[in-house]
Design a protein around this motif. Sequence first.
Motif, PDB file in Angstrom:
ATOM      1  N   ASN A  58      -9.406  -2.169   1.542  1.00  0.00           N
ATOM      2  CA  ASN A  58      -8.284  -1.402   2.051  1.00  0.00           C
ATOM      3  C   ASN A  58      -8.487  -1.158   3.548  1.00  0.00           C
ATOM      4  OD1 ASN A  58      -6.256   0.424   2.594  1.00  0.00           O
ATOM      5  ND2 ASN A  58      -6.898   1.932   1.090  1.00  0.00           N
TER       6      ASN A  58
ATOM      7  N   ALA B 108      -4.159  -4.714  -6.970  1.00  0.00           N
ATOM      8  CA  ALA B 108      -4.933  -3.615  -6.393  1.00  0.00           C
ATOM      9  C   ALA B 108      -5.979  -3.174  -7.406  1.00  0.00           C
ATOM     10  CB  ALA B 108      -4.012  -2.442  -6.032  1.00  0.00           C
TER      11      ALA B 108
ATOM     12  N   ARG C 180       0.836  -1.209   0.000  1.00  0.00           N
ATOM     13  CA  ARG C 180       0.000   0.000   0.000  1.00  0.00           C
ATOM     14  C   ARG C 180       0.865   1.251   0.000  1.00  0.00           C
ATOM     15  NH1 ARG C 180      -2.519  -3.026   4.025  1.00  0.00           N
ATOM     16  NH2 ARG C 180      -1.965  -1.520   5.645  1.00  0.00           N
TER      17      ARG C 180
ATOM     18  N   THR D 107      -4.236   5.249  -4.611  1.00  0.00           N
ATOM     19  CA  THR D 107      -4.638   4.333  -3.550  1.00  0.00           C
ATOM     20  C   THR D 107      -5.656   3.366  -4.145  1.00  0.00           C
ATOM     21  OG1 THR D 107      -6.340   5.901  -2.815  1.00  0.00           O
ATOM     22  CG2 THR D 107      -4.213   5.960  -1.669  1.00  0.00           C
TER      23      THR D 107
ATOM     24  N   HIS E 263      -8.026   6.399   0.995  1.00  0.00           N
ATOM     25  CA  HIS E 263      -8.605   6.146  -0.326  1.00  0.00           C
ATOM     26  C   HIS E 263      -9.767   7.092  -0.550  1.00  0.00           C
ATOM     27  CE1 HIS E 263      -9.774   3.924  -3.916  1.00  0.00           C
ATOM     28  NE2 HIS E 263     -11.012   4.129  -3.528  1.00  0.00           N
TER      29      HIS E 263
ATOM     30  N   TRP F 231      -7.529  -4.980  -2.174  1.00  0.00           N
ATOM     31  CA  TRP F 231      -6.208  -5.578  -2.368  1.00  0.00           C
ATOM     32  C   TRP F 231      -6.308  -7.098  -2.315  1.00  0.00           C
ATOM     33  CZ3 TRP F 231      -1.551  -3.047  -3.160  1.00  0.00           C
ATOM     34  CH2 TRP F 231      -1.596  -1.641  -3.041  1.00  0.00           C
TER      35      TRP F 231
END
Length: 202
Positions: A193, A131, A95, A105, A199, A109
């Motif tokens: 996330n 991602a 990240r 961002t 984000h 994930w």
Amino acid sequence: MTDTSDAHLTETLIRSEPLCEGDFLKARRDTVRMPDGGVSTREYIVHPGAVVVIPLLDERHVLVERQFRYPVGRVMTEFPAGKLDPGEDPWTCARRELREETGYTAREWAHAGDMHLAIAYSTEIIHVFFARGLAAGERHLDADEFLDVRILSDEALLDAARAGAATDAKTLTCLLWLQNVRGGHWELDWHPNPDPDRHVAG
């Protein structure tokens, strides 16, 4: 994959000595006992480990970087990647590297797997992440870091690999993952996330 029947192939450590203690990499020479009882030496690089991120922009495009790599003397096309800080969790590193190097961002994930980059002479292991649900933001490059972020179609990146224009080993390996994930052959275990404040939904 370890098999107890591999004992006839296994080498065992007798002694180890440092060859180089760099800020980033270390080199060692080990004396080992061979499976037949003989003795030999193994010289190798000790690496802290790293991550690589395959950032999916949409169903057909990914984020890549263009960066000069001094040892090979050329600008390389590669997926975002970076080394682990001491004691750092690979998820956290992935990240961090995506955010710092690209400014993006991700909403979700997935850890795809791990790969050993150069098994003959290095301990380096690279943790492969995907991602998705990307949102653009501000980059935070290191003072000595210079790179461009590009958007490429899957096809363009595959063409670059086939033509020899993209030769980075980790990126070529990630293309195998990308093809199989896009094709529905390999499934990923997606997770939200854990830092939602980092984000911005796109």
